[in-house]
Design an enzyme around this catalytic site. Structure first.
Site, PDB file in Angstrom:
ATOM      1  N   GLY A 141       0.793  -1.230   0.000  1.00  0.00           N
ATOM      2  CA  GLY A 141       0.000   0.000   0.000  1.00  0.00           C
ATOM      3  C   GLY A 141       0.817   1.268   0.000  1.00  0.00           C
ATOM      4  N   LYS A 212       3.378 -10.650  -3.747  1.00  0.00           N
ATOM      5  CA  LYS A 212       4.211  -9.552  -3.254  1.00  0.00           C
ATOM      6  C   LYS A 212       5.627 -10.032  -2.939  1.00  0.00           C
ATOM      7  CE  LYS A 212       0.144  -7.241  -1.345  1.00  0.00           C
ATOM      8  NZ  LYS A 212      -0.656  -6.984  -0.129  1.00  0.00           N
TER       9      LYS A 212
END
Length: 440
Positions: A141, A212
């Site tokens: 994020g 990720k």
């Protein structure tokens, strides 16, 4: 088309997707237009927003004349200089990004799944077009972690990346730790609070974290790592007993994404990349990461230990990372240059999980009689696994041995557990969990 500031026209941005992230990107582009123009050196204007349905409710009101259901036509328009992709998934995102690059637009994306599956194709297209492909928002994020790995630590040698990169899983495990809730109860609360989707599979089974981890490993170790290279285990099997055992050891349970360099036989190095729940000492910085927050811990030879912490998801935090990339890419367009592309020169192999060095915490229900401890210790020794600690809990029918190993290959430890499960004196192997963060 090459942007020329002397034309007097603004930089024009196309946004693909207007969900929680896309709507916040549109809001920030509109509300901060004056500041963005000063930071970039030229005004930025929204060229269009591609959506699935024109009449869908949205967090931010978008002028009707900017909405379109034809994303391909939008990204290939001659007047579009930069494309922001926040629709996610593999297709049509891949085709749209490739079309945008081929048409001369630079791209900012938050698409972790696509980058982890087919990043090299996108990077090659950007290189061929002479355009930027930036993706800070794809991992953690709002936390700036990809740029530090790609640029700030470019002169250093990163040896390990250890992170909590999925807020949903961290919220669930944190709730189990602090309240004593079971997995199902904690998941239900996460869904009620909006931290977990109705179908939480990507989060609780580790798929999101694995994507990720692949991106982080690729950047940290200058090698092409895909999601298929990542060993993945989720948190659905974590029990209240596991949480309690961790507490007894002075640990907490976290879903960790781990990427590290390992020496291999015959010289050289390989990359080990894995995602799984693990016990980590409460003294480790990652142990204090609570709720839906994310954190990434980086170890490098010169800089030492670094930690990056903050909100790992959400519309506004993720949009912040998107806008940061947008400013950089826009500046590059004005300067007729491009940023750092893919770095895969090291081309390191990926170490199979069985060859990865780990430690295990094993809880075994056993007969309460003489010789049991010796037999269990022998099973570990026969597979080349050294025991660090062992203690017995309970008596009689409730007798249990709790063993924590020293480092061994994951294959050795798995074989040990399989042998324990075949032994007559063992009623059940009730818990098997890796232990991280307490280096030997």
């Amino acid at each position: 088309m090459t942007y020329d500031k002397s034309d007097g026209r603004p930089l024009r941005v196309a946004v693909l997707g207007c969900g929680s992230v896309g709507s916040q990107v549109v809001r920030l582009l509109t509300e901060q237009a004056d500041d963005l123009a000063m930071r970039i050196g030229a005004p930025v204007q929204l060229a269009g927003v591609a959506v699935r349905r024109l009449d869908a409710p949205r967090e931010v009101e978008v002028p009707a004349d900017l909405l379109t259901t034809d994303p391909h036509a939008l990204v290939t328009r001659d007047d579009v200089d930069l494309v922001v992709e926040v629709i996610g998934g593999i297709e049509p995102a891949r085709s749209l990004i490739l079309a945008a690059l081929e048409g001369g637009a630079s791209v900012v994306t938050a698409n972790k799944a696509l980058l982890a599956e087919d990043g090299p194709t996108l990077f090659a297209a950007a290189e061929k077009a002479g355009r930027d492909l930036y993706y800070e928002a794809a991992v953690a994020g709002a936390i700036p972690i990809l740029r530090p790995l790609r640029e700030s630590l470019a002169g250093d040698r990163v040896t390990k990346v250890l992170g909590i990169v999925n807020g949903t899983a961290n919220f669930i495990l944190d709730k189990m730790t602090t309240s004593g809730a079971g997995f199902a109860e904690a998941l239900e609360e996460a869904q009620q609070l909006g931290y977990a989707e109705a179908d939480p599979t990507a989060d609780v089974e580790g798929f999101d974290a694995a994507a990720k981890a692949a991106i982080l490993a690729s950047l940290a170790f200058h090698s092409r790592i895909t999601v298929d290279d990542v060993h993945r285990e989720g948190i659905t099997g974590v029990t209240a007993a596991d949480i309690a055992s961790a507490a007894d050891m002075g640990c907490v349970v976290k879903l960790l994404a781990i990427a590290e360099l390992r020496g291999i036989d015959g010289g050289g190095e390989a990359v080990a990349v894995r995602v799984h729940p693990a016990m980590i000492p409460t003294s480790h910085p990652l142990a204090s990461v609570r709720g839906a927050f994310n954190a990434v811990f980086v170890e490098s030879e010169a800089a030492g230990e670094l930690m990056f912490y903050g909100p790992g998801a959400g519309g506004a935090p993720t949009a912040s990372a998107v806008l940061g990339d947008l400013v950089t890419v826009a500046r590059n367009l004005l300067a007729h240059t491009r940023g750092v592309g893919e770095s895969a020169y090291a081309d390191r192999a990926v170490l199979p999980m069985g060859e990865t060095l780990t430690r295990y915490h094993v809880a075994v229900d056993v007969d309460d009689r003489t010789g049991v401890l010796a037999a269990v210790a022998t099973a570990f020794a026969e597979h080349g696994v050294s025991i660090r600690t062992v203690h017995q809990e309970g008596r009689g029918a409730d007798a249990q041995l709790v063993v924590v190993s020293h480092r061994a290959t994951d294959a050795q430890l798995s074989a040990t557990v399989e042998e324990l499960e075949r032994m007559e004196i063992v009623h059940q192997v009730t818990s098997v969990m890796r232990v991280e963060g307490d280096e030997e």
